[in-house]
Write a protein that holds these residues in place. Structure first.
Motif, PDB file in Angstrom:
ATOM      1  N   GLU A  19      -7.243   6.037   3.971  1.00  0.00           N
ATOM      2  CA  GLU A  19      -5.913   6.374   3.268  1.00  0.00           C
ATOM      3  C   GLU A  19      -4.681   5.454   3.593  1.00  0.00           C
ATOM      4  O   GLU A  19      -3.629   5.027   2.846  1.00  0.00           O
ATOM      5  N   VAL A  20      -4.306   6.072   4.734  1.00  0.00           N
ATOM      6  CA  VAL A  20      -2.638   5.114   5.112  1.00  0.00           C
ATOM      7  C   VAL A  20      -3.258   3.196   5.739  1.00  0.00           C
ATOM      8  O   VAL A  20      -2.876   3.099   5.496  1.00  0.00           O
ATOM      9  N   GLY A  21      -4.332   3.149   6.011  1.00  0.00           N
ATOM     10  CA  GLY A  21      -4.432   1.474   5.859  1.00  0.00           C
ATOM     11  C   GLY A  21      -3.836   1.243   4.649  1.00  0.00           C
ATOM     12  O   GLY A  21      -3.850   0.177   4.030  1.00  0.00           O
ATOM     13  N   ARG A  22      -4.687   2.083   4.069  1.00  0.00           N
ATOM     14  CA  ARG A  22      -4.825   1.374   2.287  1.00  0.00           C
ATOM     15  C   ARG A  22      -3.181   1.164   1.759  1.00  0.00           C
ATOM     16  O   ARG A  22      -2.927   0.227   1.492  1.00  0.00           O
ATOM     17  N   ARG A  23      -2.466   2.287   1.848  1.00  0.00           N
ATOM     18  CA  ARG A  23      -0.920   2.220   1.637  1.00  0.00           C
ATOM     19  C   ARG A  23      -0.151   1.107   2.220  1.00  0.00           C
ATOM     20  O   ARG A  23       0.791   0.552   1.828  1.00  0.00           O
ATOM     21  N   LEU A  24      -0.507   1.227   3.759  1.00  0.00           N
ATOM     22  CA  LEU A  24       0.117  -0.057   4.669  1.00  0.00           C
ATOM     23  C   LEU A  24      -0.195  -1.272   3.654  1.00  0.00           C
ATOM     24  O   LEU A  24       1.094  -1.827   3.893  1.00  0.00           O
ATOM     25  N   ASN A  34      -0.696   2.206  16.416  1.00  0.00           N
ATOM     26  CA  ASN A  34      -0.679   3.373  16.680  1.00  0.00           C
ATOM     27  C   ASN A  34       0.078   3.997  15.674  1.00  0.00           C
ATOM     28  O   ASN A  34      -0.076   5.070  15.522  1.00  0.00           O
ATOM     29  N   GLU A  35       0.537   2.999  15.148  1.00  0.00           N
ATOM     30  CA  GLU A  35       1.208   3.086  13.355  1.00  0.00           C
ATOM     31  C   GLU A  35      -0.057   4.013  12.240  1.00  0.00           C
ATOM     32  O   GLU A  35       0.771   5.189  11.685  1.00  0.00           O
ATOM     33  N   VAL A  36      -0.948   3.439  12.405  1.00  0.00           N
ATOM     34  CA  VAL A  36      -2.284   4.008  11.460  1.00  0.00           C
ATOM     35  C   VAL A  36      -2.466   5.703  11.764  1.00  0.00           C
ATOM     36  O   VAL A  36      -2.607   6.763  11.387  1.00  0.00           O
TER      37      VAL A  36
END
Length: 188
Positions: A19-24, A34-36
């Protein structure tokens, strides 16, 4: 050989990371693992365990869109109107590339890192080539045009539409206009 299902906590972590990857990706931000990890509130090792490279995460993010394109290509092959089937598929592909940046990133990458992505892209390319072959057989597309020609052109059109504006609707309109020019050039 089958793999064991993920533990529930591992599956939740995978989902949060994806989900974080999708948002980014949707924001146009780079996938720094690391940010993910920080944004997903999981350990860095957890992210790397699920997605050893940013490319692996990008491919996971693109998977639902690629699966939808495979389904769309299968539907197009079932259509009787060969021209409408081909152009409808090309329009669906362009819309997907312009609304989901992960698809263009994966389709323009020199190689895939996940076996499932390779399977999806190979299937998609095979189905698209069949659509084009049907159009060749019907005499409605120039014989010298191959899917190996069209695939990079589709990525190029998406790139051109994306660089001119931040507005989603304007990108879609530009991409559709550029695709229309390409489609007109395919006729014998």
């Amino acid at each position: 050989m089958t793999t064991a299902p993920m533990r529930k906590d591992a599956a939740r972590n995978w989902q949060r990371i994806a989900e974080v990857g999708r948002r980014l990706v949707d924001e146009g931000s780079p996938l720094h693992l690391n940010e993910v990890a920080r944004l997903a509130s999981v350990g860095v090792a957890t992210v790397y365990r699920h997605f050893p490279t940013p490319e692996a995460l990008m491919e996971a993010v693109a998977t639902p869109g690629l699966e939808a394109l495979v389904t769309r290509a299968e539907q197009a092959l079932a259509e009787d109107d060969v021209w409408r089937a081909l152009t409808g598929f090309l329009h669906s592909t362009m819309d997907a590339q312009l609304t989901d940046p992960s698809i263009t990133a994966v389709r323009s990458a020199p190689r895939n890192v996940l076996p499932h992505t390779t399977e999806l892209t190979t299937t998609l390319d095979t189905l698209a080539a069949h659509l084009l072959t049907r159009a060749h057989t019907a005499g409605i597309v120039r014989e010298e045009i191959t899917w190996e020609d069209l695939r990079p052109l589709m990525c190029g059109i998406a790139y051109a539409a994306n660089i001119h504006t931040e507005d989603q609707q304007e990108r879609l309109e530009s991409g559709r206009r550029y695709l229309a020019v390409t489609i007109r050039g395919m006729r014998p």
